[in-house]
Motif scaffolding. Structure first.
Motif, PDB file in Angstrom:
ATOM      1  N   ARG A 105      63.148 -22.448  31.361  1.00 35.39           N
ATOM      2  CA  ARG A 105      62.738 -23.719  31.575  1.00 35.39           C
ATOM      3  C   ARG A 105      62.055 -23.923  30.566  1.00 35.39           C
ATOM      4  NH1 ARG A 105      57.546 -24.667  32.704  1.00 35.39           N
ATOM      5  NH2 ARG A 105      57.223 -22.573  33.021  1.00 35.39           N
ATOM      6  N   VAL A 134      45.740 -29.218  35.942  1.00 39.26           N
ATOM      7  CA  VAL A 134      46.190 -29.067  37.185  1.00 39.26           C
ATOM      8  C   VAL A 134      47.261 -29.642  37.815  1.00 39.26           C
ATOM      9  CG1 VAL A 134      45.075 -28.684  39.610  1.00 39.26           C
ATOM     10  CG2 VAL A 134      44.032 -27.641  37.695  1.00 39.26           C
ATOM     11  N   ARG A 137      50.713 -28.964  36.335  1.00 36.53           N
ATOM     12  CA  ARG A 137      51.359 -27.375  36.957  1.00 36.53           C
ATOM     13  C   ARG A 137      51.587 -27.627  38.347  1.00 36.53           C
ATOM     14  NH1 ARG A 137      52.748 -23.735  33.097  1.00 36.53           N
ATOM     15  NH2 ARG A 137      52.025 -22.079  34.586  1.00 36.53           N
ATOM     16  N   ALA A 141      55.184 -26.878  39.857  1.00 33.18           N
ATOM     17  CA  ALA A 141      55.409 -25.625  40.704  1.00 33.18           C
ATOM     18  C   ALA A 141      56.130 -26.214  42.140  1.00 33.18           C
ATOM     19  CB  ALA A 141      53.929 -25.177  41.259  1.00 33.18           C
ATOM     20  N   TYR A 142      55.624 -27.291  42.680  1.00 35.02           N
ATOM     21  CA  TYR A 142      56.378 -27.836  43.559  1.00 35.02           C
ATOM     22  C   TYR A 142      57.932 -28.122  43.156  1.00 35.02           C
ATOM     23  CZ  TYR A 142      58.188 -30.739  47.368  1.00 35.02           C
ATOM     24  OH  TYR A 142      58.964 -31.343  48.408  1.00 35.02           O
ATOM     25  N   VAL A 144      59.936 -26.851  40.888  1.00 33.18           N
ATOM     26  CA  VAL A 144      60.569 -25.434  40.741  1.00 33.18           C
ATOM     27  C   VAL A 144      60.820 -24.683  42.042  1.00 33.18           C
ATOM     28  CG1 VAL A 144      60.331 -23.187  39.900  1.00 33.18           C
ATOM     29  CG2 VAL A 144      59.933 -25.025  38.337  1.00 33.18           C
ATOM     30  N   GLY A 145      59.580 -24.876  42.828  1.00 35.82           N
ATOM     31  CA  GLY A 145      59.968 -24.187  44.244  1.00 35.82           C
ATOM     32  C   GLY A 145      60.757 -24.940  45.187  1.00 35.82           C
TER      33      GLY A 145
ATOM     34  N   TYR B 142      55.427 -24.695  47.173  1.00 33.42           N
ATOM     35  CA  TYR B 142      54.280 -24.627  46.200  1.00 33.42           C
ATOM     36  C   TYR B 142      54.224 -23.311  45.812  1.00 33.42           C
ATOM     37  CZ  TYR B 142      49.866 -24.554  43.803  1.00 33.42           C
ATOM     38  OH  TYR B 142      48.943 -24.415  42.813  1.00 33.42           O
ATOM     39  N   VAL B 144      56.046 -20.402  46.179  1.00 35.22           N
ATOM     40  CA  VAL B 144      57.336 -19.859  45.295  1.00 35.22           C
ATOM     41  C   VAL B 144      57.193 -20.425  43.938  1.00 35.22           C
ATOM     42  CG1 VAL B 144      59.618 -19.963  45.144  1.00 35.22           C
ATOM     43  CG2 VAL B 144      58.750 -19.364  47.490  1.00 35.22           C
ATOM     44  N   GLY B 145      56.882 -21.591  43.829  1.00 34.39           N
ATOM     45  CA  GLY B 145      56.859 -22.155  42.318  1.00 34.39           C
ATOM     46  C   GLY B 145      55.698 -21.699  41.478  1.00 34.39           C
ATOM     47  N   ALA B 146      54.601 -21.994  42.066  1.00 34.72           N
ATOM     48  CA  ALA B 146      53.273 -21.648  41.616  1.00 34.72           C
ATOM     49  C   ALA B 146      53.454 -20.159  41.099  1.00 34.72           C
ATOM     50  CB  ALA B 146      52.293 -22.229  42.209  1.00 34.72           C
ATOM     51  N   GLN B 148      55.817 -18.107  40.589  1.00 35.59           N
ATOM     52  CA  GLN B 148      56.819 -17.940  39.526  1.00 35.59           C
ATOM     53  C   GLN B 148      56.148 -18.526  38.126  1.00 35.59           C
ATOM     54  OE1 GLN B 148      61.243 -18.570  39.706  1.00 35.59           O
ATOM     55  NE2 GLN B 148      60.458 -19.078  41.675  1.00 35.59           N
ATOM     56  N   LEU B 149      55.646 -19.796  38.223  1.00 35.60           N
ATOM     57  CA  LEU B 149      55.023 -20.222  36.693  1.00 35.60           C
ATOM     58  C   LEU B 149      53.758 -19.378  36.192  1.00 35.60           C
ATOM     59  CD1 LEU B 149      56.621 -22.799  37.107  1.00 35.60           C
ATOM     60  CD2 LEU B 149      54.420 -24.188  37.249  1.00 35.60           C
ATOM     61  N   GLU B 150      53.230 -18.866  37.339  1.00 43.26           N
ATOM     62  CA  GLU B 150      51.946 -18.086  36.837  1.00 43.26           C
ATOM     63  C   GLU B 150      52.613 -16.900  36.048  1.00 43.26           C
ATOM     64  OE1 GLU B 150      49.617 -16.966  40.146  1.00 43.26           O
ATOM     65  OE2 GLU B 150      48.506 -15.327  39.050  1.00 43.26           O
ATOM     66  N   LEU B 152      55.986 -16.215  35.025  1.00 40.39           N
ATOM     67  CA  LEU B 152      57.133 -16.297  34.116  1.00 40.39           C
ATOM     68  C   LEU B 152      56.839 -17.248  33.175  1.00 40.39           C
ATOM     69  CD1 LEU B 152      58.908 -14.620  35.816  1.00 40.39           C
ATOM     70  CD2 LEU B 152      60.455 -16.670  36.347  1.00 40.39           C
ATOM     71  N   GLY B 153      55.827 -18.316  33.135  1.00 40.59           N
ATOM     72  CA  GLY B 153      55.525 -19.014  32.131  1.00 40.59           C
ATOM     73  C   GLY B 153      53.963 -19.386  32.197  1.00 40.59           C
ATOM     74  N   PRO B 154      52.954 -18.276  31.963  1.00 37.03           N
ATOM     75  CA  PRO B 154      51.522 -18.723  32.175  1.00 37.03           C
ATOM     76  C   PRO B 154      50.969 -19.516  31.304  1.00 37.03           C
ATOM     77  CG  PRO B 154      52.025 -16.419  31.181  1.00 37.03           C
ATOM     78  CD  PRO B 154      53.337 -17.076  31.589  1.00 37.03           C
ATOM     79  N   LEU B 155      49.959 -20.291  31.766  1.00 40.43           N
ATOM     80  CA  LEU B 155      49.157 -21.207  30.714  1.00 40.43           C
ATOM     81  C   LEU B 155      48.738 -20.363  29.596  1.00 40.43           C
ATOM     82  CD1 LEU B 155      47.204 -23.670  33.284  1.00 40.43           C
ATOM     83  CD2 LEU B 155      49.200 -24.167  31.759  1.00 40.43           C
ATOM     84  N   GLU B 188      42.047 -20.696  38.826  1.00 36.85           N
ATOM     85  CA  GLU B 188      41.723 -22.090  38.936  1.00 36.85           C
ATOM     86  C   GLU B 188      43.205 -22.713  39.001  1.00 36.85           C
ATOM     87  OE1 GLU B 188      39.563 -23.157  35.460  1.00 36.85           O
ATOM     88  OE2 GLU B 188      39.093 -25.322  36.166  1.00 36.85           O
ATOM     89  N   GLU B 189      43.989 -22.310  38.284  1.00 36.95           N
ATOM     90  CA  GLU B 189      45.490 -23.018  38.323  1.00 36.95           C
ATOM     91  C   GLU B 189      46.033 -22.948  39.735  1.00 36.95           C
ATOM     92  OE1 GLU B 189      48.249 -21.218  35.568  1.00 36.95           O
ATOM     93  OE2 GLU B 189      49.871 -22.974  36.463  1.00 36.95           O
TER      94      GLU B 189
END
Lengths: 206, 206
Positions: A105, A134, A137, A141-142, A144-145, B142, B144-146, B148-150, B152-155, B188-189
DNA sequence: ACCTGAACACCGTTCAAGT
DNA sequence: ACCTGAACACCGTTCAAGT
């Protein structure tokens, strides 16, 4: 005299996508894509460094159809909602690529432009600093999930049937909810969750 | 006289997890797990039908540490929030398995019990029928997606750096937001997005 | 019953050679 | 420059054989 290139990255991407759409994601191999293009496997390495880069090309091919211009009409939650739905629609045309999305992505130029568009709407709505980070993100997240849930474990699928048949003694709420879930379509599921999230953003305190 | 089994599914799972934690997800092969256990690759097929089943075992091993009892204290959004955070914490101990979660999630007994617990809290809060289905799926999407984001593609990762360096003319909001994103930590994210979603559920009309 | 070893049909990728 | 073919170091899995 330099021989002209016989392929373009776009041809690679669409050949790979054709393989995936026809035979499924596990069928995506360098050899299969080469066969699809009528060349030798090693010819592909003129255009991509490795298999990973080919996957990134496929993801961009799928996402490139997304309209990234900020939605113009309605309230800001409506406009953000339209942008998120556009992304879902593009993925829905090639559901087999879903597992590739989270991994590649962030390398997609289309995702960059789409994100710029979403941020534009959020900025107009008054989101700044950490709060804007926030919000973005959470939407990502929503999206993607929910897209993954929809295609990897849909409410209409066998998982729901299994849950509906669970022993009521041990899983009372799950059995009842699974029965209700049979009547919730994918659009209602995705849109319902998205509305919840947008409502939460709208009441978010500073 | 039947020879006793020398392995258990739990041993398979923890050997596979040891391989993943040490050498990464691509290193998960039938051969590597067999070597970890000191047996031949084919011995594993006494315990799992194929590689897919081994992956499911790994996912369950990771999730089995999640406390699935409904959280007891606080308002219902707080209690749901606690349940979602528990799942994130378990995954955070083995981030390399993240890509396996969406695919095998629905086969995990722990996820069934966790879902039952979340639904119990939602039911007490008055969620029924379609509204409860949508609430559960939104929370799952949320989470599942969050997660993964955390991972696979962290801030904090290179994606944010790339975005912060984008041409301001073409990507004004993205460049500014990426700069802000450097100051948002993972807790926080995740917590911020979760709070947005819970707030949306709390104001959700019938 | 359970485990092993050799073998088969694949992979991605390196390398040396062709035009 | 660009493409090819053979080869290497892997995979998951089948099968026949061992104890």
């Amino acid at each position: 005299m330099p021989r002209p290139r016989s392929l373009t990255p776009a041809q690679l991407a669409s050949a790979a996508l054709a393989v995936i759409d026809r035979d499924g994601l596990p069928a995506l191999t360098m050899r299969a894509v080469a066969a699809e293009l009528g060349t030798s496997p090693m010819a592909l390495y003129r255009y991509v460094a490795d298999r990973d880069e080919l996957e990134a090309l496929v993801v961009e091919e799928v996402l490139s159809t997304v309209d990234t211009a900020p939605a113009a009409d309605g309230s800001w939650p409506d406009r953000v909602g339209v942008m998120v739905r556009r992304m879902r629609l593009a993925v829905g045309r090639h559901p087999a690529v879903v597992p590739l999305l989270p991994v590649h992505r962030h390398r997609s130029p289309t995702v960059l432009r789409w994100t710029e568009g979403v941020l534009g709407v959020l900025a107009e709505a008054g989101f700044v600093g950490t709060r804007r980070v926030v919000a973005l993100r959470a939407l990502l997240a929503y999206a993607v999930g929910a897209i993954q849930l929809e295609h990897l474990g849909p409410l209409s699928g066998p998982g729901t049937t299994t849950m509906a048949a669970l022993p009521v003694g041990e899983f009372p709420h799950l059995a009842a909810t699974a029965a209700d879930a049979r009547r919730v379509g994918p659009d209602e599921e995705f849109g319902g969750g998205l509305d919840v999230l947008l409502r939460g953003l709208a009441v978010d305190p500073d």
